[in-house]
Enzyme design. Structure first.
Site: not given
Ligand code: HH2
Length: 258
Positions: A203, A237
């Protein structure tokens, strides 16, 4: 949890597995690498992403679910739409992962009478604008209270506690500082008594910290996954399953030796 994005526009792997066949091959590879669970998504939630119609999402996701019936691990479906949730259940999904924590009208009802697990994620705003100017008085308390309230809403809809997973939603309407505060105090969220899922993989906060583009954020993602587990996450995740498993194996070995 290995990420399988059947999308043309996801922030890291968009377009790489957009065809069902390549998404299925990718999913199988993640299982060989040691994924315990797969998360199949047909709609990108990257900052700035536009929503897509349910028909299009179904067209992307259902063939992938059908191709993964025998894959040997449970399949989660990443969706916010009740019609996609209902179809996913019919096509064998074991978990519904909703980045809006089942806010859509009819969403909770769509999963309540089944046995599937539910992942409730916190997001401030919606993907189109969520990174414009996220503001919190106390990010950890606000995220924790939101997740507690959504878990209560699940219970009121008849969803057993054992089916619920909570996720603070790293990167969803949060600055780097917000994300770091949530990471270091993940224990406050775990203290609600539900397993916590953490999604840091590749991210943009990791890009801000390291100065690297998404394709060069593996090392940063591994660090964030390890730290998340050390701070109380029970699931991570990730796009890079094999490398994450190795990193977590070292952590487990260190913990069992100390
Ligand atoms: N992050 C993304 C998507 N879904 N679900 C949960 N529960 N937690 C997360 O952190 C999370 C999520 C974003 O990552 P990705 O799927 O790789 O990208 P995109 O949304 O662009 O498809």
């Amino acid at each position: 949890m290995g990420v399988v994005n059947a999308t043309p526009d996801s922030f890291y792997d968009g377009g790489r597995h957009a065809a069902a066949r390549t998404a299925i091959e990718h999913a199988r590879r993640l299982v060989e690498e040691g994924a315990d669970l797969l998360d199949v998504g047909g709609e990108s939630s990257r900052p700035g992403a536009d929503a897509i119609a349910a028909d299009e999402e179904l067209r992307r996701v259902l063939p992938v679910l059908d191709g993964l019936r025998e894959v040997g691990v449970p399949i989660s479906v990443d969706t916010t739409k009740p019609e996609v949730m209902r179809a996913a259940l019919e096509h064998g999904a074991a978990m519904i992962n909703d980045i809006t924590a089942f806010a859509s009208p009819g969403a909770l009802e769509s999963v309540a009478r089944s046995e599937v697990a539910v992942c409730l994620m916190h997001m401030q705003g919606r993907p189109r604008t969520m990174q414009a100017d996220p503001v919190y008085a106390d990010v950890v308390a606000e995220v924790r209270d939101f997740l507690a309230a959504r878990a209560e809403a699940c219970a009121a809809a008849g969803i057993a506690r054992e089916r619920i997973v909570l996720d603070p939603g790293f990167g969803f309407g949060k600055t780097v500082d917000h994300n770091l505060a949530l990471l270091t105090r993940l224990g406050d969220i775990a203290a609600l008594g539900f397993p916590v899922l953490a999604g840091w993989s590749r991210k943009s906060s990791l890009g801000r910290i390291t100065g690297r583009p998404a394709e060069d954020r593996l090392a940063a993602s591994l660090a964030a996954a390890l730290l998340s587990v050390q701070h109380g996450a029970r699931m991570v995740r990730v796009h890079d399953v094999a490398a994450t498993r190795d990193a977590l194996a070292v952590l487990a070995a260190v913990e069992s030796a100390s």
